[in-house]
Design a protein around this motif. Structure first.
Motif, PDB file in Angstrom:
ATOM      1  N   GLU A   4       0.832  -1.196   0.000  1.00 25.07           N
ATOM      2  CA  GLU A   4       0.000   0.000   0.000  1.00 25.07           C
ATOM      3  C   GLU A   4       0.877   1.261   0.000  1.00 25.07           C
ATOM      4  O   GLU A   4       0.599   2.231  -0.724  1.00 25.07           O
ATOM      5  CB  GLU A   4      -0.919   0.017   1.227  1.00 25.07           C
ATOM      6  CG  GLU A   4      -2.047  -0.994   1.191  1.00 25.07           C
ATOM      7  CD  GLU A   4      -1.628  -2.376   1.681  1.00 25.07           C
ATOM      8  OE1 GLU A   4      -2.497  -3.250   1.803  1.00 25.07           O
ATOM      9  OE2 GLU A   4      -0.415  -2.585   1.931  1.00 25.07           O
ATOM     10  N   GLU A   5       1.933   1.237   0.786  1.00 22.94           N
ATOM     11  CA  GLU A   5       2.837   2.385   0.848  1.00 22.94           C
ATOM     12  C   GLU A   5       3.614   2.553  -0.453  1.00 22.94           C
ATOM     13  O   GLU A   5       3.851   3.681  -0.914  1.00 22.94           O
ATOM     14  CB  GLU A   5       3.805   2.218   2.031  1.00 22.94           C
ATOM     15  CG  GLU A   5       3.124   2.332   3.391  1.00 22.94           C
ATOM     16  CD  GLU A   5       4.044   1.917   4.517  1.00 22.94           C
ATOM     17  OE1 GLU A   5       4.447   2.789   5.313  1.00 22.94           O
ATOM     18  OE2 GLU A   5       4.365   0.708   4.605  1.00 22.94           O
ATOM     19  N   PHE A   8       1.395   4.180  -2.912  1.00 22.83           N
ATOM     20  CA  PHE A   8       1.327   5.604  -2.581  1.00 22.83           C
ATOM     21  C   PHE A   8       2.559   6.341  -3.116  1.00 22.83           C
ATOM     22  O   PHE A   8       2.452   7.452  -3.654  1.00 22.83           O
ATOM     23  CB  PHE A   8       1.217   5.741  -1.062  1.00 22.83           C
ATOM     24  CG  PHE A   8       1.398   7.136  -0.536  1.00 22.83           C
ATOM     25  CD1 PHE A   8       0.430   8.108  -0.747  1.00 22.83           C
ATOM     26  CD2 PHE A   8       2.528   7.467   0.187  1.00 22.83           C
ATOM     27  CE1 PHE A   8       0.591   9.395  -0.236  1.00 22.83           C
ATOM     28  CE2 PHE A   8       2.695   8.750   0.695  1.00 22.83           C
ATOM     29  CZ  PHE A   8       1.722   9.718   0.476  1.00 22.83           C
ATOM     30  N   THR A  49       2.145  11.595   6.018  1.00 21.71           N
ATOM     31  CA  THR A  49       1.549  10.288   5.742  1.00 21.71           C
ATOM     32  C   THR A  49       2.464   9.173   6.224  1.00 21.71           C
ATOM     33  O   THR A  49       1.999   8.141   6.728  1.00 21.71           O
ATOM     34  CB  THR A  49       1.278  10.129   4.232  1.00 21.71           C
ATOM     35  OG1 THR A  49       0.454  11.204   3.791  1.00 21.71           O
ATOM     36  CG2 THR A  49       0.579   8.813   3.937  1.00 21.71           C
ATOM     37  N   CYS A  50       3.759   9.387   6.105  1.00 18.68           N
ATOM     38  CA  CYS A  50       4.736   8.403   6.571  1.00 18.68           C
ATOM     39  C   CYS A  50       4.597   8.169   8.075  1.00 18.68           C
ATOM     40  O   CYS A  50       4.646   7.036   8.550  1.00 18.68           O
ATOM     41  CB  CYS A  50       6.145   8.889   6.229  1.00 18.68           C
ATOM     42  SG  CYS A  50       7.463   7.784   6.762  1.00 18.68           S
ATOM     43  N   THR A  53       1.480   6.012   8.766  1.00 18.02           N
ATOM     44  CA  THR A  53       1.666   4.583   8.525  1.00 18.02           C
ATOM     45  C   THR A  53       2.668   3.971   9.492  1.00 18.02           C
ATOM     46  O   THR A  53       2.805   2.746   9.543  1.00 18.02           O
ATOM     47  CB  THR A  53       2.115   4.318   7.067  1.00 18.02           C
ATOM     48  OG1 THR A  53       3.300   5.069   6.774  1.00 18.02           O
ATOM     49  CG2 THR A  53       1.015   4.704   6.093  1.00 18.02           C
ATOM     50  N   PRO A  58      -1.096   0.030   7.698  1.00 16.95           N
ATOM     51  CA  PRO A  58      -1.705   0.355   6.395  1.00 16.95           C
ATOM     52  C   PRO A  58      -2.440  -0.811   5.748  1.00 16.95           C
ATOM     53  O   PRO A  58      -3.126  -0.620   4.741  1.00 16.95           O
ATOM     54  CB  PRO A  58      -0.498   0.787   5.545  1.00 16.95           C
ATOM     55  CG  PRO A  58       0.686   0.187   6.206  1.00 16.95           C
ATOM     56  CD  PRO A  58       0.369   0.094   7.667  1.00 16.95           C
ATOM     57  N   ARG A  64      -6.028   1.580   4.950  1.00 22.05           N
ATOM     58  CA  ARG A  64      -5.789   1.419   3.510  1.00 22.05           C
ATOM     59  C   ARG A  64      -6.654   2.380   2.712  1.00 22.05           C
ATOM     60  O   ARG A  64      -6.194   3.016   1.756  1.00 22.05           O
ATOM     61  CB  ARG A  64      -6.083  -0.023   3.097  1.00 22.05           C
ATOM     62  CG  ARG A  64      -5.873  -0.300   1.621  1.00 22.05           C
ATOM     63  CD  ARG A  64      -6.298  -1.716   1.284  1.00 22.05           C
ATOM     64  NE  ARG A  64      -5.443  -2.695   1.919  1.00 22.05           N
ATOM     65  CZ  ARG A  64      -5.822  -3.937   2.218  1.00 22.05           C
ATOM     66  NH1 ARG A  64      -7.056  -4.327   1.962  1.00 22.05           N
ATOM     67  NH2 ARG A  64      -4.972  -4.777   2.764  1.00 22.05           N
ATOM     68  N   LEU A  67      -5.173   5.777   2.966  1.00 20.20           N
ATOM     69  CA  LEU A  67      -3.963   5.893   2.160  1.00 20.20           C
ATOM     70  C   LEU A  67      -4.300   6.046   0.677  1.00 20.20           C
ATOM     71  O   LEU A  67      -3.690   6.858  -0.027  1.00 20.20           O
ATOM     72  CB  LEU A  67      -3.079   4.669   2.396  1.00 20.20           C
ATOM     73  CG  LEU A  67      -1.612   4.770   1.993  1.00 20.20           C
ATOM     74  CD1 LEU A  67      -0.930   5.932   2.697  1.00 20.20           C
ATOM     75  CD2 LEU A  67      -0.884   3.472   2.312  1.00 20.20           C
ATOM     76  N   THR A  71      -3.612   9.173  -1.737  1.00 17.30           N
ATOM     77  CA  THR A  71      -2.934   8.950  -3.019  1.00 17.30           C
ATOM     78  C   THR A  71      -3.646   9.691  -4.139  1.00 17.30           C
ATOM     79  O   THR A  71      -3.011  10.330  -4.995  1.00 17.30           O
ATOM     80  CB  THR A  71      -2.871   7.446  -3.336  1.00 17.30           C
ATOM     81  OG1 THR A  71      -2.197   6.762  -2.284  1.00 17.30           O
ATOM     82  CG2 THR A  71      -2.135   7.194  -4.646  1.00 17.30           C
ATOM     83  N   ARG A 103      -6.255  13.867   6.928  1.00 15.49           N
ATOM     84  CA  ARG A 103      -5.424  12.816   7.511  1.00 15.49           C
ATOM     85  C   ARG A 103      -5.390  12.930   9.035  1.00 15.49           C
ATOM     86  O   ARG A 103      -5.491  11.923   9.759  1.00 15.49           O
ATOM     87  CB  ARG A 103      -4.001  12.910   6.946  1.00 15.49           C
ATOM     88  CG  ARG A 103      -3.094  11.808   7.435  1.00 15.49           C
ATOM     89  CD  ARG A 103      -1.622  12.105   7.226  1.00 15.49           C
ATOM     90  NE  ARG A 103      -1.309  12.475   5.860  1.00 15.49           N
ATOM     91  CZ  ARG A 103      -1.037  13.718   5.478  1.00 15.49           C
ATOM     92  NH1 ARG A 103      -1.089  14.707   6.369  1.00 15.49           N
ATOM     93  NH2 ARG A 103      -0.726  13.986   4.230  1.00 15.49           N
TER      94      ARG A 103
END
Length: 373
Positions: A4-5, A8, A49-50, A53, A58, A64, A67, A71, A103
Motif C-alpha cells: 500500500e505504501e 502511494f 503520511t509516513c 503509517t 496500512p 488502507r 492511504l 494517493t 489525515r
C-alpha cells in the motif's frame, strides 16, 4: 514497508518529475523560490503520511482506504504543480489543505480521546489547520502574495514539530512520547530517495530519446548523467543507507532521531531533483557554453545533496564527513572556472567530484558503526 505504501509512493515519482520540469523551464530566482515552496508541500504531504503509517497498520481496511484517498489527492496535487502559481492555485491550495487536515482528523478519530497519542494529534490539528488557512488564502490571492502565504503554510507544518506542536492550553509534545518503528521510518525515507533517483534516470533516458542526433558528445553526456545518478546512489546507499534504521532503533530517543531523518531528507532529495535538472541541461546542450545560470543549477544540485548527506551522516554516525566538506568546497570554489567551460566538461567535472567523494567516504565508513549501534 507494505505494498500500500509503495503504491502511494508511485504518485511521488510523478510529483518529482513535475518539479524537475518546473525548475528546468523556469531558470530564474522566482522559479527557484516557487519550486522550493512546492517541493516543501510535496514533501510535507508525504512526510505526514509516513508518520501515520508508522502509527497505524496500512493493511487495515480503514487505514488502507485513507492511504488510497490521500494517493488520489496527491495525484491531483502533482498534476496541478506546473500551474500552482498560475490558474490552478486555488485547486492546489484546497487539495493540499484537505489532504493534511483530513489525515489528521482520521488519526484523531481512530485513536480515541484516551489514547496516549491523542494529545499529540490535537496539537497537530491546530497547526495543520492554521497552515490550511494559509494554503487556501494563497490559492484565493493573486500571484503576488501567494508565495508569502504559502511560505507561511510551509513554516506552520515544517517548524512546529521541532517544538512539539506547542499550543496554549494544550502544552507541547516530547519526541520521547512518539512511538517509532526505526526500520520502517528509515525504509520510508530510503524509498523516497529511490523514487527521486528513478526520476533522474527517467529524465536522462527521455532526454536522450528525444535527441535527434546521437553524436559522440551526446553519448558522453548521457554517460555523465548516468554516472552522476550512480554516484548519488553510492553516496547514500553504498556507504550509509543501511545504517539509518539501526541509528533510529538504538537511539535513546527514537522519535527525535526519526524527526531528524525527515528534516534532513528534504534537503537530500531536493539536491537529487536539482541534479536531475542539471543532468538534463548537460544532455540537451553538451556543446554549448556553461552560462552562469545553468552552471549554477548544475553545481547547486551536488552541493545541496552533499550538504544533506553531510547532515545525514552526522546524525547516523555522530561525525562530520571530511569527504563531503571537501567536495562542497571544490564545487563552490570551482564555479568561477566552470562558467568558462563547455556544458559537457562542466558536467564531467562535477560528476568526478561526486565520484571522488563517494570513493573517499566508502573507505572511511567501511567499518564505522552507526550511532547508538
Amino acid at each position: 514497508m507494505t505494498f500500500e505504501e509503495l503504491f502511494f509512493d508511485l504518485v511521488y515519482a510523478f510529483a518529482v518529475t513535475q518539479l524537475s520540469h518546473l525548475l528546468l523551464h523556469h531558470q530564474t530566482t522566482q522559479g527557484a523560490i516557487q519550486a522550493l515552496i512546492l517541493w516543501f508541500a510535496v514533501w510535507l504531504g508525504w512526510q505526514y503520511t509516513c508518520w501515520i503509517t508508522n502509527w497505524f497498520d496500512p493493511e487495515r481496511p480503514a487505514v488502507r482506504g485513507l492511504l488510497f484517498g490521500i494517493t488520489l489527492l496527491a495525484l491531483l496535487l502533482a498534476a496541478a504543480l506546473p500551474e500552482a502559481f498560475g490558474e490552478r492555485g486555488m485547486l492546489f491550495g484546497v487539495t493540499y489543505a484537505v489532504m493534511q487536515v483530513g489525515r489528521t482528523v482520521f488519526a484523531l478519530c481512530a485513536v480515541g480521546a484516551d489514547h496516549p497519542l491523542a494529545a499529540n494529534f490535537r496539537r497537530m490539528m491546530v497547526w495543520v489547520g492554521a497552515a490550511a488557512l494559509f494554503w487556501i488564502a494563497g490559492g484565493l490571492a493573486g500571484e503576488g502574495p501567494r508565495p508569502w502565504l504559502w511560505a507561511c503554510g510551509v513554516a506552520c507544518e515544517y517548524i512546529s514539530p521541532m517544538f512539539g506542536f506547542p499550543v496554549p492550553g494544550l502544552g507541547r509534545s516530547r519526541t520521547s512520547e512518539w512511538t517509532v518503528e526505526g526500520a520502517h521510518m528509515a525504509e520510508r525515507c530510503q524509498a523516497f530517495v529511490l523514487v527521486a533517483l528513478g526520476e533522474t534516470v527517467i529524465m536522462t533516458g527521455d532526454t536522450l530519446a528525444e535527441n535527434g542526433v546521437w553524436s559522440a558528445p551526446v553519448i558522453l553526456a548521457f554517460l555523465t548523467a548516468f554516472v552522476t545518478s550512480l554516484a548519488t546512489w553510492w553516496l547514500y546507499f553504498g556507504t550509509s543507507g543501511k545504517d539509518g534504521s539501526a541509528a533510529i532503533r538504538h537511539s535513546g530517543d527514537p522519535g527525535r532521531m526519526a524527526a531528524y531523518f525527515h528534516y534532513i531528507h528534504v534537503i537530500l532529495i531536493a539536491g537529487i531533483i536539482v541534479m536531475a535538472v542539471g543532468s538534463d541541461l548537460v544532455l540537451a546542450h553538451p556543446h554549448g557554453p556553461a552560462r552562469p545560470v545553468p552552471a549554477a543549477i548544475m553545481a547547486a544540485g551536488p552541493v545541496i545533496f552533499l550538504l544533506g548527506s553531510l547532515l545525514y551522516k552526522r546524525v547516523v554516525y555522530g561525525c562530520i564527513a571530511p569527504s563531503h566538506l571537501t567536495a562542497i568546497a571544490a564545487l563552490v570554489a570551482g564555479y568561477p572556472l566552470v562558467i568558462h567551460m563547455d556544458v559537457l566538461d562542466a558536467g564531467m567535472t562535477m560528476t568526478a567530484i561526486m565520484l571522488l567523494a563517494g570513493f573517499w567516504e566508502s573507505r572511511i565508513l567501511r567499518h564505522f558503526p552507526a550511532a547508538g549501534a
